[in-house]
Design a protein around this motif. Structure first.
Motif, PDB file in Angstrom:
ATOM      1  N   VAL A  10       0.833  -1.193   0.000  1.00  0.00           N
ATOM      2  CA  VAL A  10       0.000   0.000   0.000  1.00  0.00           C
ATOM      3  C   VAL A  10       0.875   1.252   0.000  1.00  0.00           C
ATOM      4  O   VAL A  10       0.541   2.272  -0.622  1.00  0.00           O
ATOM      5  N   ALA A  11       2.035   1.167   0.675  1.00  0.00           N
ATOM      6  CA  ALA A  11       2.925   2.321   0.782  1.00  0.00           C
ATOM      7  C   ALA A  11       3.454   2.790  -0.569  1.00  0.00           C
ATOM      8  O   ALA A  11       3.931   3.924  -0.687  1.00  0.00           O
ATOM      9  N   LEU A  12       3.373   1.943  -1.599  1.00  0.00           N
ATOM     10  CA  LEU A  12       3.786   2.376  -2.938  1.00  0.00           C
ATOM     11  C   LEU A  12       2.930   3.537  -3.419  1.00  0.00           C
ATOM     12  O   LEU A  12       3.385   4.381  -4.202  1.00  0.00           O
ATOM     13  N   GLY A  13       1.682   3.584  -2.964  1.00  0.00           N
ATOM     14  CA  GLY A  13       0.802   4.698  -3.283  1.00  0.00           C
ATOM     15  C   GLY A  13       0.122   4.567  -4.626  1.00  0.00           C
ATOM     16  O   GLY A  13       0.478   3.739  -5.468  1.00  0.00           O
ATOM     17  N   ALA A  14      -0.881   5.431  -4.811  1.00  0.00           N
ATOM     18  CA  ALA A  14      -1.696   5.361  -6.026  1.00  0.00           C
ATOM     19  C   ALA A  14      -0.864   5.571  -7.279  1.00  0.00           C
ATOM     20  O   ALA A  14      -1.021   4.861  -8.274  1.00  0.00           O
ATOM     21  N   ASP A  15       0.047   6.530  -7.255  1.00  0.00           N
ATOM     22  CA  ASP A  15       0.828   6.819  -8.456  1.00  0.00           C
ATOM     23  C   ASP A  15       1.705   5.642  -8.849  1.00  0.00           C
ATOM     24  O   ASP A  15       1.851   5.331 -10.042  1.00  0.00           O
ATOM     25  N   GLY A  16       2.311   4.987  -7.860  1.00  0.00           N
ATOM     26  CA  GLY A  16       3.175   3.850  -8.161  1.00  0.00           C
ATOM     27  C   GLY A  16       2.412   2.687  -8.760  1.00  0.00           C
ATOM     28  O   GLY A  16       2.871   2.066  -9.733  1.00  0.00           O
ATOM     29  N   TRP A  17       1.246   2.394  -8.210  1.00  0.00           N
ATOM     30  CA  TRP A  17       0.444   1.284  -8.741  1.00  0.00           C
ATOM     31  C   TRP A  17      -0.132   1.623 -10.117  1.00  0.00           C
ATOM     32  O   TRP A  17      -0.224   0.761 -10.988  1.00  0.00           O
ATOM     33  N   ARG A  18      -0.526   2.866 -10.309  1.00  0.00           N
ATOM     34  CA  ARG A  18      -0.999   3.259 -11.640  1.00  0.00           C
ATOM     35  C   ARG A  18       0.114   3.113 -12.675  1.00  0.00           C
ATOM     36  O   ARG A  18      -0.136   2.693 -13.819  1.00  0.00           O
ATOM     37  N   ALA A  19       1.340   3.455 -12.280  1.00  0.00           N
ATOM     38  CA  ALA A  19       2.472   3.305 -13.206  1.00  0.00           C
ATOM     39  C   ALA A  19       2.684   1.837 -13.569  1.00  0.00           C
ATOM     40  O   ALA A  19       2.950   1.503 -14.739  1.00  0.00           O
ATOM     41  N   LEU A  20       2.558   0.937 -12.580  1.00  0.00           N
ATOM     42  CA  LEU A  20       2.705  -0.491 -12.870  1.00  0.00           C
ATOM     43  C   LEU A  20       1.593  -0.957 -13.798  1.00  0.00           C
ATOM     44  O   LEU A  20       1.845  -1.718 -14.751  1.00  0.00           O
ATOM     45  N   GLY A  21       0.361  -0.517 -13.549  1.00  0.00           N
ATOM     46  CA  GLY A  21      -0.743  -0.898 -14.419  1.00  0.00           C
ATOM     47  C   GLY A  21      -0.524  -0.441 -15.847  1.00  0.00           C
ATOM     48  O   GLY A  21      -0.774  -1.192 -16.804  1.00  0.00           O
ATOM     49  N   ARG A  22      -0.041   0.804 -16.007  1.00  0.00           N
ATOM     50  CA  ARG A  22       0.239   1.302 -17.357  1.00  0.00           C
ATOM     51  C   ARG A  22       1.310   0.453 -18.044  1.00  0.00           C
ATOM     52  O   ARG A  22       1.205   0.144 -19.235  1.00  0.00           O
ATOM     53  N   ARG A  84      13.436  -6.890 -15.128  1.00  0.00           N
ATOM     54  CA  ARG A  84      13.581  -5.499 -15.565  1.00  0.00           C
ATOM     55  C   ARG A  84      12.982  -5.306 -16.953  1.00  0.00           C
ATOM     56  O   ARG A  84      12.449  -4.237 -17.267  1.00  0.00           O
ATOM     57  N   THR A  85      13.066  -6.320 -17.794  1.00  0.00           N
ATOM     58  CA  THR A  85      12.437  -6.250 -19.109  1.00  0.00           C
ATOM     59  C   THR A  85      10.927  -6.071 -18.959  1.00  0.00           C
ATOM     60  O   THR A  85      10.295  -5.332 -19.717  1.00  0.00           O
ATOM     61  N   VAL A  86      10.359  -6.750 -17.974  1.00  0.00           N
ATOM     62  CA  VAL A  86       8.920  -6.634 -17.719  1.00  0.00           C
ATOM     63  C   VAL A  86       8.577  -5.242 -17.197  1.00  0.00           C
ATOM     64  O   VAL A  86       7.638  -4.594 -17.667  1.00  0.00           O
ATOM     65  N   LEU A  87       9.336  -4.757 -16.228  1.00  0.00           N
ATOM     66  CA  LEU A  87       8.954  -3.560 -15.486  1.00  0.00           C
ATOM     67  C   LEU A  87       9.351  -2.265 -16.179  1.00  0.00           C
ATOM     68  O   LEU A  87       8.686  -1.235 -15.988  1.00  0.00           O
ATOM     69  N   GLY A  88      10.403  -2.277 -16.963  1.00  0.00           N
ATOM     70  CA  GLY A  88      10.837  -1.061 -17.635  1.00  0.00           C
ATOM     71  C   GLY A  88      11.448  -0.065 -16.672  1.00  0.00           C
ATOM     72  O   GLY A  88      11.657  -0.345 -15.475  1.00  0.00           O
ATOM     73  N   ASP A  89      11.704   1.137 -17.156  1.00  0.00           N
ATOM     74  CA  ASP A  89      12.377   2.150 -16.348  1.00  0.00           C
ATOM     75  C   ASP A  89      11.440   2.832 -15.362  1.00  0.00           C
ATOM     76  O   ASP A  89      11.869   3.326 -14.310  1.00  0.00           O
ATOM     77  N   GLU A  90      10.136   2.877 -15.675  1.00  0.00           N
ATOM     78  CA  GLU A  90       9.193   3.622 -14.845  1.00  0.00           C
ATOM     79  C   GLU A  90       8.865   2.901 -13.543  1.00  0.00           C
ATOM     80  O   GLU A  90       8.436   3.513 -12.560  1.00  0.00           O
ATOM     81  N   ARG A  95      12.415  -1.233  -6.251  1.00  0.00           N
ATOM     82  CA  ARG A  95      11.269  -0.755  -5.483  1.00  0.00           C
ATOM     83  C   ARG A  95      10.233  -1.860  -5.336  1.00  0.00           C
ATOM     84  O   ARG A  95       9.607  -2.005  -4.277  1.00  0.00           O
ATOM     85  N   MET A  96      10.029  -2.662  -6.359  1.00  0.00           N
ATOM     86  CA  MET A  96       9.077  -3.770  -6.286  1.00  0.00           C
ATOM     87  C   MET A  96       9.544  -4.821  -5.272  1.00  0.00           C
ATOM     88  O   MET A  96       8.727  -5.432  -4.570  1.00  0.00           O
ATOM     89  N   LEU A  97      10.853  -5.015  -5.191  1.00  0.00           N
ATOM     90  CA  LEU A  97      11.396  -5.937  -4.183  1.00  0.00           C
ATOM     91  C   LEU A  97      11.250  -5.340  -2.782  1.00  0.00           C
ATOM     92  O   LEU A  97      10.949  -6.045  -1.812  1.00  0.00           O
ATOM     93  N   GLU A  98      11.441  -4.027  -2.677  1.00  0.00           N
ATOM     94  CA  GLU A  98      11.356  -3.361  -1.382  1.00  0.00           C
ATOM     95  C   GLU A  98       9.958  -3.461  -0.784  1.00  0.00           C
ATOM     96  O   GLU A  98       9.798  -3.701   0.426  1.00  0.00           O
ATOM     97  N   ILE A  99       8.917  -3.293  -1.599  1.00  0.00           N
ATOM     98  CA  ILE A  99       7.547  -3.337  -1.059  1.00  0.00           C
ATOM     99  C   ILE A  99       7.026  -4.767  -0.934  1.00  0.00           C
ATOM    100  O   ILE A  99       5.981  -5.001  -0.327  1.00  0.00           O
ATOM    101  N   GLY A 100       7.732  -5.745  -1.526  1.00  0.00           N
ATOM    102  CA  GLY A 100       7.324  -7.137  -1.396  1.00  0.00           C
ATOM    103  C   GLY A 100       6.406  -7.643  -2.481  1.00  0.00           C
ATOM    104  O   GLY A 100       5.913  -8.775  -2.390  1.00  0.00           O
ATOM    105  N   LEU A 101       6.140  -6.821  -3.519  1.00  0.00           N
ATOM    106  CA  LEU A 101       5.377  -7.352  -4.643  1.00  0.00           C
ATOM    107  C   LEU A 101       6.163  -8.462  -5.321  1.00  0.00           C
ATOM    108  O   LEU A 101       5.582  -9.424  -5.832  1.00  0.00           O
TER     109      LEU A 101
END
Length: 498
Positions: A10-22, A84-90, A95-101
């Motif tokens: 949850v701490a990733l916040g709305a902007d972070g999750w929206r970026a992953l969705g995009r 990294r190929t999946v996640l890209g630069d954005e 950070r994904m490892l840090e939040i536990g996703l």
């Protein structure tokens, strides 16, 4: 393995999750892309099947969409470079490892401990249910069936997803409702639902924590959906929020129904997916549901049931929750549950769509319809609406019936396969109710009604064909039309185009 920390996510916040969705949409991780591998979803955490799931998935190659499917959907680890190929630069991997996703395996590869599923093109992040405890369900076959039944034919103002889990139904309703409220007593579930709202870049879904209707006190809705906990709980099982409905399994459902009426807007509908315990000596199910709703005299209730769930299969299946390896602990859990069912007198579980509708100003009714298993039909809202319209028509009395314009629905056929006089009414996959047997007289009556502008004209034609007066045949003929309407052999004709 412990459940992953959802608060860190949850701490990733709305902007972070929206970026992953995009990013996931940009690489083509869609429902259509994953659909060929849906059959793997139920097998991915089963020890006997997991190796074959991974073998098939690894043949997809190194395209980002394929790697994302492995890493996020089916628990198959990829290398950090592939991640990294999946996640890209954005969306930085670190950070994904840090939040536990994502988490690293002992070999240094990367995989998600969560279960990402797709409902159409909606992303639904949930838990691996085999971990037990307070694991939160995302997309399951039963939830998908409830989504298809609940999806309204037109736009609604407000909907409530009660006991939302990871928010699957709320996400699906967001495109057809001005506002959707998603509630759950489990804070973990609401946290995942909120993440999924962000992940899908939605702005009209409000997630709230609370028990039953407490988070929406004083509010009404055009549609309420729920797949409440309904599993009977033996004394030795932990009190898992999302699973158990009480010692019988139906205590929570009945409490929900008792508070439901005031939260339905006029004309509003509630659709619940429930497995009810079958215990000798209980009142008929529709009576028990009606008694729970007794404080709401203006509601009608439809119980669409299908073949009972065998208790042996139920106990064997639910014992896998927390015991996916099917070892000695699994065996003990399954036997303990079966012993409890035997002591409690639970001889089967009856799966249903339990539908409650408030108004319109007609005599209220309660009905049970024998249906077919959702796997056998094209589950949708239309058959439910047709069943309700049929019972509304009958509830208005013979005067309304005589002037009604009725037609045999598309997909219904009346055939007489032998010389016994029996007529079989078969309904194709568009219809959720079971086929019925009738007779040649009913077939004749239904044919006349189908060809007439009003039912009373069909009765006149029938009387003439039999050489009797209308008054001599009217009561029996109208009773036959009522039965045909209730069985789904006749339905109200669509209004003529102007």
């Amino acid at each position: 393995m412990a459940l992953p920390d959802v608060d860190a996510c949850v701490a990733l916040g709305a902007d972070g999750w929206r970026a992953l969705g995009r990013r996931l949409r940009a690489i083509g991780l869609t429902g259509q892309a994953v659909r060929p591998f849906d059959r793997f979803a139920a097998m991915a955490n089963r020890p006997l099947h997991a190796p074959m799931v991974k073998w098939n998935l690894r043949r997809l190659g190194d395209q980002p969409r394929a790697l994302a499917t492995r890493m996020l959907v089916f628990w198959d680890a990829v290398t950090p470079e592939q991640a990294r190929t999946v996640l890209g630069d954005e969306v930085p991997l670190e950070r994904m490892l840090e939040i536990g996703l994502l988490r690293r395996t002992s070999s240094g590869d990367v995989v998600s401990p969560f279960a990402l599923r797709l409902l159409g093109d909606r992303y639904v992040l949930g838990d691996d249910l085999s971990l037990g405890g307070e694991a939160v369900m995302g997309v399951a076959p039963s939830t998908q069936a409830l989504v298809r039944v609940a999806r309204p034919p037109g736009r609604l103002r407000r909907a409530l997803d009660l006991g939302c889990g990871a928010g699957t139904i709320a996400l699906a309703l967001a495109s057809t409702c001005d506002q959707v409220v998603a509630t759950d007593i489990n804070p973990r579930a609401v946290a995942l639902a909120r993440i999924n709202v962000w992940l899908n870049d939605l702005v009209n879904v409000d997630c709230r924590v609370g028990d039953l209707f407490a988070p929406v006190e004083g509010e009404t809705f055009d549609l309420i959906t729920s797949q409440p906990p309904f599993v009977p709980r033996d004394d030795a099982s932990p009190a898992t929020t999302a699973l158990f409905g009480g010692p019988r399994g139906d205590e929570l459902v009945l409490a929900l129904l008792g508070r439901l009426g005031p939260h339905l807007a006029p004309g509003g509908m509630a659709i619940l997916m429930v497995e009810w315990p079958v215990i000798d000596g209980d009142r008929p199910l529709e009576e028990r549901v009606g008694a729970a709703l007794k404080g709401s005299p203006d509601v009608s209730t439809l119980v669409l049931q299908w073949i009972d769930t065998d208790v042996d299969e139920h106990c064997a299946g639910y014992a896998t929750v927390g015991h996916p390896w099917q070892d000695e602990a699994y065996e003990q859990a399954a036997i303990r549950r079966r012993d409890y069912f035997d002591r409690a007198g639970i001889r089967a579980l009856r799966p249903t769509f339990t539908v409650v509708r408030r108004g319109p100003p007609l005599p209220a009714w309660t009905a049970t319809v024998q249906g077919r298993h959702p796997r056998e039909v094209r589950v949708s809202r239309a058959p439910i609406d047709a069943m309700i319209a049929a019972r509304d028509l009958v509830a208005q009395g013979r005067g309304a019936l005589k002037t009604a314009r009725l037609r045999v629905p598309v997909g219904v056929s009346l055939s007489q396969p032998g010389d016994t006089g029996d007529v079989e009414a078969s309904l194709d996959a568009r219809h959720m109710s079971a086929a019925v047997k009738t007779n040649a007289a009913t077939r004749k009556l239904v044919t006349y009604v189908h060809e007439a502008e009003r039912v009373e004209q069909a009765v006149e034609r029938l009387a003439a064909s039999e050489g009797v007066t209308v008054s001599e045949i009217a009561d029996d003929a109208l009773a036959g039309v009522e039965r045909a309407v209730l069985f789904g052999l006749l339905e109200l004709a669509a209004p003529a185009a102007s």
